[in-house]
Motif scaffolding. Sequence first.
Motif, mmCIF file in Angstrom:
data_model
loop_
_atom_site.group_PDB
_atom_site.id
_atom_site.type_symbol
_atom_site.label_atom_id
_atom_site.label_comp_id
_atom_site.label_asym_id
_atom_site.label_seq_id
_atom_site.Cartn_x
_atom_site.Cartn_y
_atom_site.Cartn_z
ATOM 1 N N THR A 123 0.848 -1.181 0.000
ATOM 2 C CA THR A 123 0.000 0.000 0.000
ATOM 3 C C THR A 123 0.886 1.234 0.000
ATOM 4 N N CYS A 124 0.418 2.254 -0.717
ATOM 5 C CA CYS A 124 1.195 3.484 -0.865
ATOM 6 C C CYS A 124 1.471 4.132 0.485
ATOM 7 N N HIS A 125 0.452 4.105 1.379
ATOM 8 C CA HIS A 125 0.591 4.823 2.636
ATOM 9 C C HIS A 125 1.758 4.292 3.460
ATOM 10 N N ILE A 126 1.972 2.978 3.421
ATOM 11 C CA ILE A 126 3.077 2.412 4.191
ATOM 12 C C ILE A 126 4.383 2.639 3.445
ATOM 13 N N ALA A 127 4.345 2.485 2.119
ATOM 14 C CA ALA A 127 5.574 2.614 1.336
ATOM 15 C C ALA A 127 6.178 4.012 1.454
ATOM 16 N N VAL A 128 5.327 5.056 1.477
ATOM 17 C CA VAL A 128 5.897 6.416 1.540
ATOM 18 C C VAL A 128 6.546 6.685 2.891
ATOM 19 N N GLY A 129 6.185 5.871 3.891
ATOM 20 C CA GLY A 129 6.788 6.067 5.207
ATOM 21 C C GLY A 129 8.171 5.453 5.330
ATOM 22 N N MET A 130 8.594 4.662 4.355
ATOM 23 C CA MET A 130 9.886 3.973 4.424
ATOM 24 C C MET A 130 10.955 4.821 3.742
ATOM 25 N N ALA A 131 11.649 5.619 4.494
ATOM 26 C CA ALA A 131 12.741 6.448 3.961
ATOM 27 C C ALA A 131 12.289 7.233 2.739
ATOM 28 N N GLY A 132 11.087 7.786 2.796
ATOM 29 C CA GLY A 132 10.616 8.661 1.726
ATOM 30 C C GLY A 132 10.092 7.921 0.511
ATOM 31 N N GLY A 133 9.866 6.636 0.624
ATOM 32 C CA GLY A 133 9.263 5.903 -0.477
ATOM 33 C C GLY A 133 10.289 5.293 -1.411
ATOM 34 N N PRO A 134 9.889 4.249 -2.153
ATOM 35 C CA PRO A 134 10.832 3.529 -3.011
ATOM 36 C C PRO A 134 11.363 4.345 -4.192
ATOM 37 N N SER A 135 10.566 5.302 -4.705
ATOM 38 C CA SER A 135 11.097 6.067 -5.833
ATOM 39 C C SER A 135 11.810 7.300 -5.313
#
Lengths: 266, 197
Positions: A123-135
């Motif tokens: 989910t985007c909401h969790i991904a953006v919380g990981m060091a600013g997101g994967p991209s």
Amino acid sequence: MNPILAAVLVLGGMGAIFGLVLTFASKKFAIIEDERLSLAREALAGANCGACGYPGCDAYAEAVIKGEAEINLCTPGGQKTLEALSDVMGAKAEQTEAKVARVLCQGETGVVKQRYVYNGPQTCHIAVGMAGGPSMCAWGCVGLGDCVRVCRYDAMKIENGIVVIDEDKCTACGMCVKECPRSVIKLLPKKALVAARCQNAAAPRDARAVCDKACIACKRCEKACQFDAIHVINNCAVIDPLKCTQCGECVNVCPTKCIDQVVYTE
Amino acid sequence: MTFTLSNFLLFMVNCILTNNFIFSRYLGCCPFLGVSNKVETAAGMGIAVTFVMGLASLFTYVVYHYILLPLGLSYLDTISFILVIASLVQFVEMFMKKSMPALYNALGIYLPLITTNCAVLGVTILNIDNNYNLLWSVLNGVFGALGFLLAIVLMAGVRERLESSNIPETFKGFPISLIIAGLMSVAFLGFAGLGVN
């Protein structure tokens, strides 16, 4: 007294008394409901999407009846609802501007650089919380489809790591706009075919370093526009839909192709 | 039971914690599992139940002691209490809709659900079984319902957290809720030592 008779009398009597009290109460506490309320409620799309700014269709219908709300706020219902509501309210139907959700990012797989490979919950909401997101771009689409999951009209899908909206199915209810953690999706007029599809506010050099289709604030579009409709604000080209004539000059001069013109293939 | 401060406090602890309607008497489990998805709605339901249980205790006491008992019809208690509670809830709903629209909007949707809530019927029967007088009956209703409120709000809090946790596929939804209800019930057993009866 015969116990059976007593039981029947007591229960029957109690039932009769309560019944009378309730009948009396329903008369005494009757509420005269505006008959337009149910008509207005039927006219609405019934999606309870909240696009009008009211919690659900019932609340919006009530606000319309009370005259607190405009009748043109139901985007999923569109023109049909507007006409039906104007019949109910006896007001003249105003034209609503048809809107559609547009993705202001072109960071497909391969276009934007990745910081790391993300394998966490999808989910985007969790991904953006990981060091600013994967991209690498902190303003772009994460591509994990939180918006797709809230869309009730099956109008969105993820393609090449970015969300794509089917404009025929989109009703501009705005659920995806609220859901997106990056505010990548915006409701824009359907007739605004030219869209500046980058929101990267970083310095031009940094923006170019992370994404091939980033706005680099070169201002060539500003110079090319004869209608004063496009401006670089916060290192990003922004189009004023009221002034834009869809001429497409800015699309032609944009060096990174971050400005895009929707081409309908009908 | 005479009305003293210590009696009152003991009674309160007893109703809310020791003899909690959900966790030790297992009454009112339907709304407990049905309306506990969000803390907000759970609290609304709990307050509505408090309101109805207090009123129901009062009215059923009057009906039992002034109508059924003198006529020797005490065996009709359950059926007549159902009648009283259903009419009462209907009446309260109409009254609230007219004169307290704000309260009606907050509690209104829960009121019809309470009509057949077994916790409400349960408390009225328990009042009779325990020979409570009018004051203790109403207090039993109100405090019992506060115990229900506590239980349903706690449950809703847990279930809100469950939304974002990784639950095995088999346990998703209802099964995990039942397991949690069971665990909470076990935890509430810890209050058993506080009880007086």
